[in-house]
Design a protein around this motif. Structure first.
Motif, mmCIF file in Angstrom:
data_model
loop_
_atom_site.group_PDB
_atom_site.id
_atom_site.type_symbol
_atom_site.label_atom_id
_atom_site.label_comp_id
_atom_site.label_asym_id
_atom_site.label_seq_id
_atom_site.Cartn_x
_atom_site.Cartn_y
_atom_site.Cartn_z
ATOM 1 N N CYS A 46 21.264 27.437 3.850
ATOM 2 C CA CYS A 46 21.227 29.359 3.607
ATOM 3 C C CYS A 46 20.703 28.405 1.819
ATOM 4 O O CYS A 46 20.628 27.451 0.840
ATOM 5 N N ASN A 47 19.778 29.379 1.442
ATOM 6 C CA ASN A 47 19.208 28.988 0.059
ATOM 7 C C ASN A 47 19.734 31.204 -1.105
ATOM 8 O O ASN A 47 19.407 31.769 0.039
ATOM 9 N N MET A 48 20.367 30.814 -1.808
ATOM 10 C CA MET A 48 20.341 31.593 -3.023
ATOM 11 C C MET A 48 20.309 31.762 -3.853
ATOM 12 O O MET A 48 20.701 30.721 -5.287
ATOM 13 N N TYR A 49 19.490 32.784 -4.749
ATOM 14 C CA TYR A 49 18.595 33.132 -5.086
ATOM 15 C C TYR A 49 19.174 34.658 -6.662
ATOM 16 O O TYR A 49 19.476 35.238 -5.961
ATOM 17 N N VAL A 50 19.549 34.573 -8.009
ATOM 18 C CA VAL A 50 19.365 35.299 -8.411
ATOM 19 C C VAL A 50 18.470 35.354 -9.579
ATOM 20 O O VAL A 50 18.570 33.820 -9.512
ATOM 21 N N SER A 51 18.291 36.300 -10.139
ATOM 22 C CA SER A 51 16.910 36.783 -11.514
ATOM 23 C C SER A 51 18.057 35.990 -12.817
ATOM 24 O O SER A 51 19.236 36.329 -12.675
ATOM 25 N N LEU A 52 17.303 35.560 -13.586
ATOM 26 C CA LEU A 52 17.768 35.101 -14.382
ATOM 27 C C LEU A 52 17.596 35.668 -16.465
ATOM 28 O O LEU A 52 16.535 35.277 -16.332
ATOM 29 N N PRO A 53 17.852 36.717 -17.329
ATOM 30 C CA PRO A 53 17.294 37.120 -18.299
ATOM 31 C C PRO A 53 17.008 36.579 -19.392
ATOM 32 O O PRO A 53 17.401 34.940 -19.468
ATOM 33 N N ALA A 54 16.454 36.393 -20.069
ATOM 34 C CA ALA A 54 15.041 35.586 -20.859
ATOM 35 C C ALA A 54 16.511 34.966 -22.187
ATOM 36 O O ALA A 54 16.580 34.015 -22.221
ATOM 37 N N HIS A 55 17.736 35.919 -21.742
ATOM 38 C CA HIS A 55 18.431 35.277 -22.950
ATOM 39 C C HIS A 55 19.378 34.411 -23.435
ATOM 40 O O HIS A 55 20.487 34.428 -23.965
ATOM 41 N N LEU A 56 20.203 34.118 -21.648
ATOM 42 C CA LEU A 56 20.721 32.962 -20.938
ATOM 43 C C LEU A 56 19.993 32.130 -21.001
ATOM 44 O O LEU A 56 19.249 31.845 -19.978
ATOM 45 N N LYS A 57 20.694 30.880 -21.457
ATOM 46 C CA LYS A 57 20.612 29.366 -20.570
ATOM 47 C C LYS A 57 20.644 29.080 -19.695
ATOM 48 O O LYS A 57 19.818 28.513 -18.855
ATOM 49 N N GLY A 58 21.847 29.657 -18.613
ATOM 50 C CA GLY A 58 21.553 29.648 -17.570
ATOM 51 C C GLY A 58 22.634 30.230 -16.857
ATOM 52 O O GLY A 58 23.449 30.832 -16.722
ATOM 53 N N THR A 59 22.624 30.438 -14.941
ATOM 54 C CA THR A 59 23.194 30.770 -14.228
ATOM 55 C C THR A 59 24.655 30.104 -13.640
ATOM 56 O O THR A 59 24.412 29.090 -14.261
ATOM 57 N N HIS A 60 25.604 30.686 -13.243
ATOM 58 C CA HIS A 60 27.016 30.310 -12.549
ATOM 59 C C HIS A 60 26.306 29.446 -11.050
ATOM 60 O O HIS A 60 26.687 30.012 -10.375
ATOM 61 N N MET A 61 25.862 28.576 -11.341
ATOM 62 C CA MET A 61 25.761 27.559 -9.450
ATOM 63 C C MET A 61 26.945 28.161 -9.066
ATOM 64 O O MET A 61 26.851 28.153 -7.455
ATOM 65 N N SER A 62 28.602 27.461 -9.375
ATOM 66 C CA SER A 62 29.414 27.458 -8.104
ATOM 67 C C SER A 62 30.255 28.685 -7.781
ATOM 68 O O SER A 62 30.328 28.815 -6.661
ATOM 69 N N ARG A 63 29.437 30.064 -8.283
ATOM 70 C CA ARG A 63 29.775 31.584 -7.706
ATOM 71 C C ARG A 63 29.008 31.431 -5.993
ATOM 72 O O ARG A 63 29.424 32.605 -5.436
ATOM 73 N N PHE A 64 27.700 30.911 -6.384
ATOM 74 C CA PHE A 64 27.078 31.412 -5.363
ATOM 75 C C PHE A 64 28.314 30.385 -3.873
ATOM 76 O O PHE A 64 28.135 31.178 -2.815
ATOM 77 N N ILE A 65 28.589 29.498 -4.037
ATOM 78 C CA ILE A 65 29.493 28.783 -3.321
ATOM 79 C C ILE A 65 30.447 29.741 -2.963
ATOM 80 O O ILE A 65 31.217 29.627 -2.007
ATOM 81 N N GLU A 66 31.412 30.131 -4.000
ATOM 82 C CA GLU A 66 32.487 30.827 -4.469
ATOM 83 C C GLU A 66 32.154 32.198 -3.210
ATOM 84 O O GLU A 66 33.284 32.625 -2.130
ATOM 85 N N ILE A 67 30.618 32.904 -3.267
ATOM 86 C CA ILE A 67 30.216 34.056 -2.456
ATOM 87 C C ILE A 67 30.771 33.864 -0.552
ATOM 88 O O ILE A 67 31.607 34.071 -0.129
ATOM 89 N N LEU A 68 29.667 32.346 -0.624
ATOM 90 C CA LEU A 68 30.220 32.117 1.303
ATOM 91 C C LEU A 68 30.989 31.589 0.871
ATOM 92 O O LEU A 68 32.213 32.646 2.262
ATOM 93 N N ASN A 69 32.013 31.257 -0.020
ATOM 94 C CA ASN A 69 33.903 30.940 0.988
ATOM 95 C C ASN A 69 34.284 32.473 1.090
ATOM 96 O O ASN A 69 35.524 31.905 1.938
ATOM 97 N N ASP A 70 34.011 33.325 -0.034
ATOM 98 C CA ASP A 70 35.087 34.546 0.277
ATOM 99 C C ASP A 70 34.795 35.746 0.828
ATOM 100 O O ASP A 70 35.279 36.331 1.361
#
Length: 259
Positions: A46-70
């Motif tokens: 799996c490759n999992m991506y989202v867009s990130l708005p200009a004002h945020l430093k980073g995304t929450h990488m752990s949530r991708f795995i949580e989505i797969l597990n849930d």
């Protein structure tokens, strides 16, 4: 309990949008529902991506795995959009993209003896949700037999053949099942492949291929014509790599078409 800072949510002074950020090459077991409604177990990369708005430093990488597990329901071409939309909402993004590549098995009966066996195919699903809507690209690799028309024409007996990998990538306005793409490609090959053959079957497939010779160019044109005439398909590409039996290189052809 100590409250830890959420560093990813810090503001970023560079003010640059990131179109895709996420994780790649995650192997995950899943169940995939086929055309008959049965769910087969497989393992996807799996490759999992989202867009990130200009004002945020980073995304929450752990949530991708949580989505797969849930996600407990079987995946399918029909429900793939649900998972992508869940990613977008869970990571609070404007857009999200999920790519999965996995082996897909079909039980096939040999043409004469009827003996049954499984044959594996390679499948890629690429779903993307953006403000403009949802788009799914289905890709299937089908191994087939290709027999050379030139060899048949110039030889007093016999003809050389090879195994070919035919890829179809398709975007559609209605549901198209993986098995439909497999059936379409196999119908245009010199002969389809089987996991298990008895002697009468081997005689049949050898003679069938001899009666249906095709160049690599013939293969992609014939498959493309079928896709062009399918009103559900809005865009496609078809390619074939023939692993030559009399050369130490492959023959290749590709057609891409927007309808």
């Amino acid at each position: 309990m100590e409250v830890l800072e959420d560093v990813q949510s810090r503001p970023d002074p560079r003010a640059m949008i990131i179109q895709r950020v996420g994780i790649r090459a995650v192997r995950h077991p899943l169940r995939f529902q086929d055309r008959s409604g049965c769910a087969q177990s497989t393992i996807a990369q799996c490759n999992m991506y989202v867009s990130l708005p200009a004002h945020l430093k980073g995304t929450h990488m752990s949530r991708f795995i949580e989505i797969l597990n849930d996600y407990a329901d079987p995946y399918s071409v029909v429900r793939f959009a649900d998972v992508v939309e869940r990613m977008r909402q869970r990571l609070e993004a404007d857009s999200a993209c999920l790519e999965m590549r996995f082996p897909f098995f079909v039980q096939k009966a040999a043409p004469v003896s009827g003996v049954k066996s499984l044959l594996d195919y390679e499948v890629k699903l690429m779903g993307e949700v953006t403000p403009a809507g949802y788009q799914l690209t289905i890709a299937v690799m089908v191994p087939v037999t290709s027999l050379c028309p030139c060899s048949k024409s110039i030889s007093e007996y016999g003809a050389h053949n090879q195994r070919a990998h035919v890829w179809v990538h398709a975007r559609t306005r209605e549901t198209v099942w993986i098995e439909e793409i497999i059936d379409l490609i196999e119908a245009e090959a010199s002969c389809q492949l089987y996991g298990l053959l008895k002697r009468p079957d081997e005689k049949y497939v050898t003679e069938y291929a001899y009666d249906h010779p095709k160049f690599v160019e013939d293969m992609v044109r014939d498959v493309a014509l079928r896709l062009q005439n399918d009103q559900r398909v809005t865009w496609f590409s078809v390619s074939s790599e023939n692993f030559e039996s009399i050369h130490n290189h492959s023959a290749y052809a590709m057609i891409e078409m927007e309808k």
